[in-house]
Design an enzyme around this catalytic site. Structure first.
Site, PDB file in Angstrom:
ATOM      1  CD  GLU A 113      -4.383   7.078  10.474  1.00  0.00           C
ATOM      2  OE1 GLU A 113      -3.825   8.370  10.908  1.00  0.00           O
ATOM      3  OE2 GLU A 113      -3.849   5.941  10.806  1.00  0.00           O
TER       4      GLU A 113
ATOM      5  CG  HIS B  77      -0.825   8.767   3.677  1.00  0.00           C
ATOM      6  ND1 HIS B  77      -1.097   7.332   3.892  1.00  0.00           N
ATOM      7  CD2 HIS B  77      -0.530   9.326   5.125  1.00  0.00           C
ATOM      8  CE1 HIS B  77      -0.639   7.218   5.169  1.00  0.00           C
ATOM      9  NE2 HIS B  77      -0.384   8.321   5.890  1.00  0.00           N
TER      10      HIS B  77
ATOM     11  CE1 TYR C 165       0.719   2.220  13.563  1.00  0.00           C
ATOM     12  CE2 TYR C 165      -1.233   3.405  13.065  1.00  0.00           C
ATOM     13  CZ  TYR C 165       0.036   2.890  12.776  1.00  0.00           C
ATOM     14  OH  TYR C 165       0.394   2.945  11.512  1.00  0.00           O
TER      15      TYR C 165
ATOM     16  CD  GLU D  22      -1.016   3.652   8.509  1.00  0.00           C
ATOM     17  OE1 GLU D  22      -0.838   3.980   9.591  1.00  0.00           O
ATOM     18  OE2 GLU D  22      -1.365   4.558   7.557  1.00  0.00           O
TER      19      GLU D  22
ATOM     20  CG  ASN E 295      -4.720   2.792   8.999  1.00  0.00           C
ATOM     21  OD1 ASN E 295      -4.556   2.048   8.383  1.00  0.00           O
ATOM     22  ND2 ASN E 295      -4.087   4.191   8.506  1.00  0.00           N
TER      23      ASN E 295
ATOM     24  NE  ARG F 162      -2.612   2.825   2.871  1.00  0.00           N
ATOM     25  CZ  ARG F 162      -2.299   3.506   4.185  1.00  0.00           C
ATOM     26  NH1 ARG F 162      -2.525   2.640   5.317  1.00  0.00           N
ATOM     27  NH2 ARG F 162      -2.387   4.582   4.378  1.00  0.00           N
TER      28      ARG F 162
END
Ligand code: FCB
Length: 457
Positions: free
Chosen positions: A170, A125, A295, A352, A293, A81
């Site tokens: 995002e 992005h 985290y 991600e 995504n 990606r």
């Protein structure tokens, strides 16, 4: 690790990948006709970026893309990606097309296909052309049309070879921090600007989906959302409400109108003045997957002095944190996958996941990044557990292939599977690179995702 997975064969349709983005790796900021982006400008404002770093050179991927695709081949990923830089292909953001910029992605795509790696192209992005930033960027109602034209250019240029497109990476992050809370380009701090930007980005998403369907045969489309559980920092009612407010902006403001056709109840009143009658129908266009995504979770406190009534709080005592300060909580990843699966009823691709760590080259020339391996092992285990519990997860991409320009942190935070020695730009695969190659090759593998849920026609 979920029980009974290690003996399974890797399901052919599960996608293992890595992710990057244009401004963070390409460099070549002033070459071959690229125009400036809002990040070029933002980096030049004193005090914005740690150490005064910029993306001017970054990883010099623009010149070293062959070597980087070679690294991906060595890793064994099936997919990559990346994002196209809007100002590289349209230096003013609209009108004139820069053929030399388009040619770079032609070379990259051909190199990927020759290596047997599927390109996943993200249109945005965060590097908006500065010329459009000068017109108000995403606060300008014309921005959806600018973006739709850019999407058409990309679809027509690469649609014969690239089938997977994401519209935005995002959107909640770049609108919240870029237009209200600070910390991201263009550095505006205004709640109304934020609401306008949210709505225009949603309209741009819907318009781009339509244009890509029209210009790319067999297109497979989605958007990429950073979905994070928002947890109150205490049992106080004010903190609970603050967490719900952040959840509406962070997790709801884009997926809900794009996939369910409405803004979250906590935002509906604020958004109402910005909506025209037909807007939600234009935003809610059919897509093929949910790009996730993830985290860590957020901890949130009430803050009456802040523009949106909340502030980010520290994780509770005892929770492990990465060098970014982000809590390491794999269970939150499992819960997020199940939650997104239930709420939006689309196949999920994790586009991600990864961690920053304190990496250094040792005396043997190796980078022994055990904390990253521990993180990835725990998080992939959480993903396998979510799949076993019924989440339709079809792929997993690590952020990132290379250490790169980490926005406000500059080059001070390293997320790569490959260490980049910035003075020489030499690439050194880390221990985590070998760990991921082994996972892709020999498992443990995720169980087959369940059949997609039945949906009435
Ligand atoms: C995400 C961004 C990506 C990178 C990682 C660490 O929020 O999409 O560009 O900075 O965080």
């Amino acid at each position: 690790m979920a029980a009974g997975l290690s003996a399974a064969k890797s399901p052919a349709r599960f996608t293992w990948g890595v992710s990057t983005s244009s401004y963070q790796i390409e460099g070549a900021a002033n070459e071959d006709g690229r125009g400036p982006s809002i990040w070029d400008s933002y980096c030049r404002q004193p005090g914005r970026i740690a150490n005064g770093d910029t993306g001017d050179i970054a990883c010099d991927h623009y010149h070293r893309y062959r070597e980087d695709v070679g690294l991906m081949r060595q890793l064994g990923v099936n997919a990559y990606r990346f994002s196209t830089s809007w100002p590289r292909v349209m230096p003013q953001g609209r009108g004139e097309v820069n053929e030399a910029g388009l040619a770079f992605y032609d070379r990259l795509i051909d190199e990927l296909l020759a290596a047997g790696i599927e390109p996943w192209l993200c249109l945005y992005h965060w590097d908006l052309p500065q010329a459009l930033g000068d017109l108000g960027g995403w606060t300008n109602p014309d921005s959806a049309h600018w973006f739709a034209d850019y999407a058409t250019l990309i679809g027509r240029s690469y649609g014969d070879r690239v089938k997977r497109y994401a519209t935005f990476n995002e959107p909640s992050v770049f609108t919240l921090f870029g237009y209200c809370l600070g910390g991201s380009a263009p550095g505006v701090a205004d709640r109304v600007a934020l609401l306008r930007a949210i709505h225009h980005v949603n309209l741009a998403h819907g318009a781009a989906v339509d244009r890509l369907r029209a210009s790319v045969p067999e297109a497979s489309l989605g958007a990429i959302h950073n979905y994070q559980p928002c947890r109150p920092a205490s049992g106080d009612g004010a903190d609970l409400l603050a967490a719900q407010r952040l959840d509406a902006y962070w997790n709801g403001a884009f997926p809900d109108p794009q996939l369910l056709g409405s803004y979250p109840p906590l935002l509906a009143e604020a958004m109402a003045p910005h909506l025209r009658p037909d807007d939600l129908a234009q935003i809610c266009r059919p897509v093929d997957w949910f790009g996730l995504n993830h985290y860590s979770p957020h901890y949130v406190s009430a803050d009456v002095g802040s523009a949106l009534g909340f502030r980010f709080a520290a994780a509770p005592e005892g929770v492990l944190r990465s060098t970014m300060g982000w809590p390491v909580e794999p269970d939150a990843f499992r819960d997020t996958l199940l939650n997104v699966n239930d709420r939006y009823r689309l196949p999920v691709y994790v586009l991600e996941n990864g961690t920053a760590a304190r990496d250094a080259v040792d005396a043997e020339g190796d980078v022994a990044d055990q904390p990253r391996i521990d993180y990835l092992r725990a998080y992939t285990g959480a993903m396998f557990a979510a799949i076993a519990a019924g989440a339709d997860v079809r792929g997993y991409f690590i952020w990132s292939l290379l250490d790169n320009f980490e926005w406000g942190s500059g080059y001070g935070q390293r997320f790569g599977l490959v260490y980049v020695d910035y003075p020489t730009l030499r690439r050194i695969p880390k221990a985590s690179f070998r760990w991921y190659a082994q996972l892709i090759k020999s498992g443990p593998f995720p169980p087959s995702p369940p059949a997609p849920p039945y949906r009435a026609p």
